[in-house]
Scaffold this motif. Sequence first.
Motif, PDB file in Angstrom:
ATOM      1  N   GLU A  52       0.814  -1.211   0.000  1.00  0.00           N
ATOM      2  CA  GLU A  52       0.000   0.000   0.000  1.00  0.00           C
ATOM      3  C   GLU A  52       0.848   1.262   0.000  1.00  0.00           C
ATOM      4  OE1 GLU A  52      -3.243  -0.125  -0.518  1.00  0.00           O
ATOM      5  OE2 GLU A  52      -2.975  -2.296  -0.632  1.00  0.00           O
TER       6      GLU A  52
ATOM      7  N   GLU B 180      -6.490  -4.015  -7.407  1.00  0.00           N
ATOM      8  CA  GLU B 180      -6.774  -2.710  -6.837  1.00  0.00           C
ATOM      9  C   GLU B 180      -6.633  -1.644  -7.911  1.00  0.00           C
ATOM     10  OE1 GLU B 180      -4.673  -1.673  -3.279  1.00  0.00           O
ATOM     11  OE2 GLU B 180      -5.044  -3.621  -2.315  1.00  0.00           O
TER      12      GLU B 180
ATOM     13  N   LEU C 204     -10.991  -2.974  -4.879  1.00  0.00           N
ATOM     14  CA  LEU C 204     -10.683  -1.830  -4.032  1.00  0.00           C
ATOM     15  C   LEU C 204     -10.252  -0.650  -4.883  1.00  0.00           C
ATOM     16  CD1 LEU C 204     -10.132  -0.535  -1.225  1.00  0.00           C
ATOM     17  CD2 LEU C 204      -7.803  -1.427  -1.403  1.00  0.00           C
TER      18      LEU C 204
END
Length: 315
Positions: free
Chosen positions: A7, A291, A311
Amino acid sequence: MKGDILEDFLKSNENGLYCTYGDFYLDASRPVKNVIVSHAHGDHISPGCSNVFCTAPTRSLMEYRLGKNAGNHFFTYSYDNALWVGNVKVTFLPAGHILGSALILMEYEGTRYLYTGDYKVQADATCEPLTLLPADVLITESTFANPKIKHPDDITEILKLNTISDTIMLGCYSLGKAQRLTALINKYCPQKIVLLHHSIVPYHKVYESYGFKDWNYLPYSRKMVKNNQQNLIYLVPPLTFNSYVRAKNVVRVFASGWEKLQNRNGIELFISDHVDWYDIIETIKTVMPKEIWTLHGDGKYLADFYEGSILVKHL
């Protein structure tokens, strides 16, 4: 595609998007040590960077725009030719935005991150067509990521110019859009004479140095326009276009995907060099990311559309 999504792979700070694991920025907004540049538009380049990684056309365009401050050291790569920046494997892929524009595929510990910069799906004879590959994370611009926005066909739009015989003042961005318009007008409005504002001519010359040599255009001539010849199209940058709001004996037109830029013009000309909502959805189907990280716009509609399946977060 193995490995976990980090992330913190990209972090946004005052200099732009920073990759900690490779010690480089993507399209830095300020001078930095290492920068990977997707393309040469002004909002994606910064003067004074030490090490610049990009395609050869992007380097040429940066050197014209920034002169001696373009960068201390350039490292140019062709599409599909992988390089290592720090511990990250980097590959440039055609973005279809302007000449030399590139998607940036970054691979680290088995995870693939695909940064789009600006890109488009529509065919464009003045740059390499978009190439997409699967990735775990798609970092995409979301400028027009709104289900209400669908860019019309550019050929249908350019043919509108054939309905006007008076001189047209055509506002457009000097890099990318002006060259695309020249090619479209030459092909679909062959009776029109293309005149270029003096600030646009050097960009055409850079394109010509990369093989685009079959265009018909002339540098702007006040005498030619004053004589009120028909079928003239005068391409001008936004500042010039906005300076002549009350220009007489010309039809004002601006080529853009933004509706607000069509106001008070003679006709609307929706020609965009960005993806619309439907282009982004198709891109996501091809890339198949786990993502989606969005830039520009806010990505809200994408987050709502993919809620519960993919996401989506805004950087």
